[in-house]
Design a protein around this motif. Structure first.
Motif, PDB file in Angstrom:
ATOM      1  N   GLU A 118       0.849  -1.192   0.000  1.00  0.00           N
ATOM      2  CA  GLU A 118       0.000   0.000   0.000  1.00  0.00           C
ATOM      3  C   GLU A 118       0.890   1.249   0.000  1.00  0.00           C
ATOM      4  OE1 GLU A 118      -3.519   2.257   0.251  1.00  0.00           O
ATOM      5  OE2 GLU A 118      -3.358   0.093   0.027  1.00  0.00           O
ATOM      6  N   LEU A 119       1.974   1.175   0.772  1.00  0.00           N
ATOM      7  CA  LEU A 119       2.878   2.306   0.938  1.00  0.00           C
ATOM      8  C   LEU A 119       4.315   1.799   1.065  1.00  0.00           C
ATOM      9  CD1 LEU A 119       3.443   5.348   1.593  1.00  0.00           C
ATOM     10  CD2 LEU A 119       2.999   4.764   3.992  1.00  0.00           C
ATOM     11  N   ILE A 120       5.230   2.466   0.359  1.00  0.00           N
ATOM     12  CA  ILE A 120       6.656   2.203   0.483  1.00  0.00           C
ATOM     13  C   ILE A 120       7.299   3.497   0.962  1.00  0.00           C
ATOM     14  CG2 ILE A 120       8.792   1.555  -0.695  1.00  0.00           C
ATOM     15  CD1 ILE A 120       6.948   0.107  -2.790  1.00  0.00           C
ATOM     16  N   ILE A 121       7.918   3.434   2.135  1.00  0.00           N
ATOM     17  CA  ILE A 121       8.611   4.592   2.707  1.00  0.00           C
ATOM     18  C   ILE A 121      10.102   4.348   2.505  1.00  0.00           C
ATOM     19  CG2 ILE A 121       9.044   5.957   4.788  1.00  0.00           C
ATOM     20  CD1 ILE A 121       6.368   4.729   5.884  1.00  0.00           C
ATOM     21  N   ILE A 122      10.780   5.323   1.918  1.00  0.00           N
ATOM     22  CA  ILE A 122      12.181   5.116   1.571  1.00  0.00           C
ATOM     23  C   ILE A 122      13.016   6.330   1.951  1.00  0.00           C
ATOM     24  CG2 ILE A 122      11.698   5.879  -0.784  1.00  0.00           C
ATOM     25  CD1 ILE A 122      13.895   3.929  -1.726  1.00  0.00           C
ATOM     26  N   GLU A 123      14.190   6.065   2.474  1.00  0.00           N
ATOM     27  CA  GLU A 123      15.182   7.114   2.739  1.00  0.00           C
ATOM     28  C   GLU A 123      16.511   6.635   2.185  1.00  0.00           C
ATOM     29  OE1 GLU A 123      17.059   7.402   6.474  1.00  0.00           O
ATOM     30  OE2 GLU A 123      15.902   5.786   7.352  1.00  0.00           O
ATOM     31  N   THR A 124      17.214   7.530   1.513  1.00  0.00           N
ATOM     32  CA  THR A 124      18.458   7.119   0.878  1.00  0.00           C
ATOM     33  C   THR A 124      19.502   8.223   0.794  1.00  0.00           C
ATOM     34  OG1 THR A 124      19.372   5.953  -1.045  1.00  0.00           O
ATOM     35  CG2 THR A 124      17.646   7.557  -1.492  1.00  0.00           C
ATOM     36  N   ASN A 125      19.134   9.457   1.086  1.00  0.00           N
ATOM     37  CA  ASN A 125      20.050  10.572   0.822  1.00  0.00           C
ATOM     38  C   ASN A 125      21.326  10.546   1.658  1.00  0.00           C
ATOM     39  OD1 ASN A 125      18.145  11.482   2.996  1.00  0.00           O
ATOM     40  ND2 ASN A 125      19.339  13.360   2.919  1.00  0.00           N
ATOM     41  N   VAL A 126      21.255  10.127   2.906  1.00  0.00           N
ATOM     42  CA  VAL A 126      22.438  10.177   3.772  1.00  0.00           C
ATOM     43  C   VAL A 126      23.511   9.210   3.284  1.00  0.00           C
ATOM     44  CG1 VAL A 126      23.308   9.842   6.117  1.00  0.00           C
ATOM     45  CG2 VAL A 126      21.083  10.947   5.757  1.00  0.00           C
ATOM     46  N   ASN A 127      23.132   7.969   3.007  1.00  0.00           N
ATOM     47  CA  ASN A 127      24.133   6.989   2.579  1.00  0.00           C
ATOM     48  C   ASN A 127      24.559   7.173   1.132  1.00  0.00           C
ATOM     49  OD1 ASN A 127      24.501   5.774   5.054  1.00  0.00           O
ATOM     50  ND2 ASN A 127      22.794   4.382   4.744  1.00  0.00           N
ATOM     51  N   ASP A 128      23.679   7.675   0.276  1.00  0.00           N
ATOM     52  CA  ASP A 128      24.122   7.999  -1.080  1.00  0.00           C
ATOM     53  C   ASP A 128      25.169   9.103  -1.022  1.00  0.00           C
ATOM     54  OD1 ASP A 128      22.763   6.162  -2.695  1.00  0.00           O
ATOM     55  OD2 ASP A 128      20.922   7.335  -2.586  1.00  0.00           O
ATOM     56  N   TYR A 129      24.955  10.064  -0.130  1.00  0.00           N
ATOM     57  CA  TYR A 129      25.971  11.106   0.065  1.00  0.00           C
ATOM     58  C   TYR A 129      27.286  10.482   0.542  1.00  0.00           C
ATOM     59  CZ  TYR A 129      28.906  14.436   2.381  1.00  0.00           C
ATOM     60  OH  TYR A 129      30.005  15.133   2.790  1.00  0.00           O
ATOM     61  N   ASP A 130      27.214   9.609   1.528  1.00  0.00           N
ATOM     62  CA  ASP A 130      28.438   8.990   2.046  1.00  0.00           C
ATOM     63  C   ASP A 130      29.190   8.244   0.954  1.00  0.00           C
ATOM     64  OD1 ASP A 130      28.301   9.952   4.624  1.00  0.00           O
ATOM     65  OD2 ASP A 130      27.321   8.175   5.435  1.00  0.00           O
ATOM     66  N   MET A 131      28.459   7.547   0.091  1.00  0.00           N
ATOM     67  CA  MET A 131      29.113   6.835  -1.001  1.00  0.00           C
ATOM     68  C   MET A 131      29.829   7.822  -1.922  1.00  0.00           C
ATOM     69  SD  MET A 131      28.740   3.723  -0.436  1.00  0.00           S
ATOM     70  CE  MET A 131      27.805   2.785   0.734  1.00  0.00           C
ATOM     71  N   LEU A 132      29.196   8.957  -2.202  1.00  0.00           N
ATOM     72  CA  LEU A 132      29.821   9.976  -3.042  1.00  0.00           C
ATOM     73  C   LEU A 132      31.037  10.581  -2.352  1.00  0.00           C
ATOM     74  CD1 LEU A 132      29.833  11.716  -5.592  1.00  0.00           C
ATOM     75  CD2 LEU A 132      28.249  13.276  -4.444  1.00  0.00           C
ATOM     76  N   TYR A 133      30.905  10.816  -1.067  1.00  0.00           N
ATOM     77  CA  TYR A 133      31.985  11.464  -0.318  1.00  0.00           C
ATOM     78  C   TYR A 133      33.216  10.561  -0.201  1.00  0.00           C
ATOM     79  CZ  TYR A 133      34.247  14.428   3.158  1.00  0.00           C
ATOM     80  OH  TYR A 133      35.127  15.246   3.815  1.00  0.00           O
ATOM     81  N   TYR A 134      32.980   9.270   0.033  1.00  0.00           N
ATOM     82  CA  TYR A 134      34.109   8.380   0.320  1.00  0.00           C
ATOM     83  C   TYR A 134      34.613   7.557  -0.853  1.00  0.00           C
ATOM     84  CZ  TYR A 134      33.385   9.395   5.243  1.00  0.00           C
ATOM     85  OH  TYR A 134      33.280  10.031   6.442  1.00  0.00           O
ATOM     86  N   THR A 135      33.717   7.076  -1.721  1.00  0.00           N
ATOM     87  CA  THR A 135      34.204   6.060  -2.652  1.00  0.00           C
ATOM     88  C   THR A 135      33.701   6.141  -4.080  1.00  0.00           C
ATOM     89  OG1 THR A 135      32.430   4.556  -2.017  1.00  0.00           O
ATOM     90  CG2 THR A 135      34.504   4.327  -0.837  1.00  0.00           C
ATOM     91  N   ILE A 136      32.439   6.314  -4.284  1.00  0.00           N
ATOM     92  CA  ILE A 136      31.835   6.090  -5.599  1.00  0.00           C
ATOM     93  C   ILE A 136      31.641   7.418  -6.326  1.00  0.00           C
ATOM     94  CG2 ILE A 136      29.823   5.146  -6.798  1.00  0.00           C
ATOM     95  CD1 ILE A 136      29.433   3.265  -4.439  1.00  0.00           C
TER      96      ILE A 136
END
Length: 165
Positions: free
Chosen positions: A65-83
């Protein structure tokens, strides 16, 4: 037929007395609707893990019925550190396309964070790249969004929470 509420988040979604507790309590209050809660959150993982979770648990997502998603913090970390950003954008695009296949309400949470020194222009630029790309995709696909990062920035609230780090 039972309808699912799915939490697909980061470490914020794993804490027992955090977001998942509020979602569970809300479901218990409304449970005459036969809602089932699933938490596929995993800390320290970006959009790539969320793609994996949607594929692995596809049946539950189709019944959501509902999908709640959060991703901005770890996507940022991936950009900051590795990817590099091109790979992160690729993962986000795949995730958004996958989510659009489900006949569910999609709610993105853009959470506030300040992992590095706020005067670091590189930090601010990288955070903005991730969050602006995320906002663009949310708008493009017509998903719902609660953007607390913008609110915190607008009213300069974040320094209050981070002053004693």
């Amino acid at each position: 037929m039972k309808k699912n509420i799915i939490l697909l988040g980061e470490s914020n979604s794993i804490m027992q007395n955090g977001l998942q507790k509020g979602v569970k309590e809300g479901i218990e209050e409304l449970n005459e609707a036969g809602l089932e809660f699933y938490n596929f959150a995993l800390g320290a993982n970006d959009s790539l893990h969320k793609i994996f979770a949607t594929v692995k648990n596809e049946e539950k997502f189709y019944d959501a019925e509902l999908i709640i998603i959060e991703t901005n913090v770890n996507d940022y970390d991936m950009l900051y550190y590795t990817i590099d950003f091109e790979n992160i954008a690729l993962y986000m695009n795949i995730l958004f396309k996958k989510l659009s296949c489900f006949k569910s309400k999609i709610l993105f949470l853009i959470l506030p964070f300040m992992a590095r020194e706020t005067r670091d222009k590189d930090y601010i630029e990288r955070r903005n790249i991730i969050e602006n790309f995320l906002r663009q995709k949310i708008n493009h696909f017509g998903f719902n969004c609660i953007d607390t990062q913008t609110y915190y920035n607008k009213f300069d609230i974040l320094p209050f929470f981070t002053q004693y780090r």
